[in-house]
Design a protein around this motif. Structure first.
Motif, PDB file in Angstrom:
ATOM      1  N   ILE A 187       9.697   8.529   3.980  1.00  0.00           N
ATOM      2  CA  ILE A 187       8.517   8.408   4.848  1.00  0.00           C
ATOM      3  C   ILE A 187       7.897   9.788   5.040  1.00  0.00           C
ATOM      4  N   GLU A 188       6.637   9.913   4.690  1.00  0.00           N
ATOM      5  CA  GLU A 188       5.965  11.197   4.865  1.00  0.00           C
ATOM      6  C   GLU A 188       5.109  11.206   6.123  1.00  0.00           C
ATOM      7  N   ASN A 189       4.235  10.227   6.260  1.00  0.00           N
ATOM      8  CA  ASN A 189       3.324  10.210   7.414  1.00  0.00           C
ATOM      9  C   ASN A 189       3.070   8.797   7.913  1.00  0.00           C
ATOM     10  N   VAL A 190       2.824   8.719   9.212  1.00  0.00           N
ATOM     11  CA  VAL A 190       2.290   7.476   9.773  1.00  0.00           C
ATOM     12  C   VAL A 190       0.908   7.827  10.304  1.00  0.00           C
ATOM     13  N   TYR A 191      -0.115   7.466   9.547  1.00  0.00           N
ATOM     14  CA  TYR A 191      -1.485   7.811   9.911  1.00  0.00           C
ATOM     15  C   TYR A 191      -2.149   6.692  10.692  1.00  0.00           C
ATOM     16  N   ALA A 192      -3.027   7.081  11.616  1.00  0.00           N
ATOM     17  CA  ALA A 192      -3.855   6.087  12.304  1.00  0.00           C
ATOM     18  C   ALA A 192      -5.143   5.903  11.510  1.00  0.00           C
ATOM     19  N   VAL A 193      -5.607   4.677  11.414  1.00  0.00           N
ATOM     20  CA  VAL A 193      -6.926   4.421  10.803  1.00  0.00           C
ATOM     21  C   VAL A 193      -7.832   3.827  11.891  1.00  0.00           C
ATOM     22  N   PRO A 194      -9.163   3.991  11.759  1.00  0.00           N
ATOM     23  CA  PRO A 194     -10.072   3.533  12.813  1.00  0.00           C
ATOM     24  C   PRO A 194      -9.989   2.016  13.055  1.00  0.00           C
ATOM     25  N   SER A 195     -10.154   1.602  14.314  1.00  0.00           N
ATOM     26  CA  SER A 195     -10.119   0.172  14.671  1.00  0.00           C
ATOM     27  C   SER A 195     -11.056  -0.660  13.808  1.00  0.00           C
ATOM     28  N   GLU A 196     -12.222  -0.070  13.447  1.00  0.00           N
ATOM     29  CA  GLU A 196     -13.222  -0.830  12.688  1.00  0.00           C
ATOM     30  C   GLU A 196     -12.678  -1.305  11.345  1.00  0.00           C
ATOM     31  N   LEU A 197     -11.634  -0.639  10.857  1.00  0.00           N
ATOM     32  CA  LEU A 197     -11.069  -1.037   9.555  1.00  0.00           C
ATOM     33  C   LEU A 197     -10.170  -2.258   9.683  1.00  0.00           C
ATOM     34  N   ASP A 198      -9.878  -2.670  10.905  1.00  0.00           N
ATOM     35  CA  ASP A 198      -8.901  -3.730  11.118  1.00  0.00           C
ATOM     36  C   ASP A 198      -9.206  -5.049  10.420  1.00  0.00           C
TER      37      ASP A 198
END
Ligand code: ZN
Length: 270
Positions: A130-141
């Protein structure tokens, strides 16, 4: 004599028709029940207020998840695959109940248990780092795997495997539209580096879906069940397997051909 024979034929034909009828009826009932279960699984709490507090909680929980996953990551014998996870704040909206202050990090636990589905590949000689846990914008949901994958490719340093988590777009459909829609629980590019998991209320399902989509990333195809889709799935009776598209019949079992494909994929990561 001839009469007796006629009666016998009529009797067996009757059994045949009855059997076929039962098969169709029970198949349809079975599918209706399955559909209801799937719809219940993709229906979230969705009652938190989407304010500053919500997003800062999410950010803290994302960081805690990332450090927990890195800390618990044990080195295993096998070919290493770097792994990034991409999480959406709407996951928290889905799982968090405004009336239960205790369940705030429930979404992160679901992500964590879902990725334990990768164990099936660890047993075949892989080690996920595991390298990263990134957040993505809500709009991409609510979007498709393509939109999410394009966003990730443009905005982040990707890993060899990139697994995104979102809530199911069918959640937003009306009841009738949902019944008509073929609800998909995940997508993975064949031999690709991206997959998208639509998390549900069922932890075991999430784990299996993730393993199934990772199977696609390793090069496995879906098992053909198309012609049985609206009937009873014979795979359910005779063998229960990872690459079937029928969530009710899924397990982690792989056939020899599939195991060979997964092992051969090591060349990709060496
Ligand atoms: Zn599939």
């Amino acid at each position: 004599m001839a009469n007796g024979l006629r009666r016998k034929i009529a009797k067996w034909a009757g059994y045949g028709i009855l059997g076929a009828l039962c098969y169709v009826v029970s198949g349809n009932c079975y599918n209706a029940i399955r559909q209801t279960v799937v719809i219940a699984g993709i229906t979230g709490k969705n009652n938190r207020e989407l304010n500053k507090e919500f997003y800062s909680e999410f950010e803290n929980e994302r960081q805690a998840l990332e450090s927990r996953l890195k800390q618990n990551d044990r080195d295993k014998a096998g070919v290493e695959i770097s792994l990034n996870l991409y999480v959406n704040p709407m996951l928290k909206y889905f799982y968090d109940d405004a009336n239960d202050p205790e369940d705030n990090s429930g979404w992160a636990k679901e992500v964590e248990s879902a990725i334990s589905g990768l164990e099936v590949f660890e047993d075949l000689g892989y080690d996920f780092r595991i390298e990263n846990v990134y957040a993505v914008p809500s709009e991409l949901d609510p979007l498709s795997i393509y939109d999410v994958a394009y966003f990730i490719e443009e905005n982040y340093n990707t890993a060899e495997f990139n697994i995104s988590f979102a809530t199911n777009p069918a959640q937003r459909l009306g009841v009738y539209e949902r019944l008509k829609s073929e609800i998909v629980l995940g997508k993975g590019f064949l031999r690709g580096s991206h997959s998208l998991i639509y998390l549900t209320n069922d932890t075991a399902t999430n784990r299996r879906i993730l393993a199934h989509e990772a199977g696609h990333m390793f090069g496995l195809d879906d098992e053909e069940i198309e012609e049985w889709k609206h009937m009873l799935d014979p795979n359910c009776f005779f063998f229960i397997r990872l690459m079937t598209q029928n969530a009710a019949c899924e397990s982690y079992s792989l056939n020899e051909e599939e195991i060979a494909i997964i092992k051969k994929a090591k060349e990709r990561f060496d």
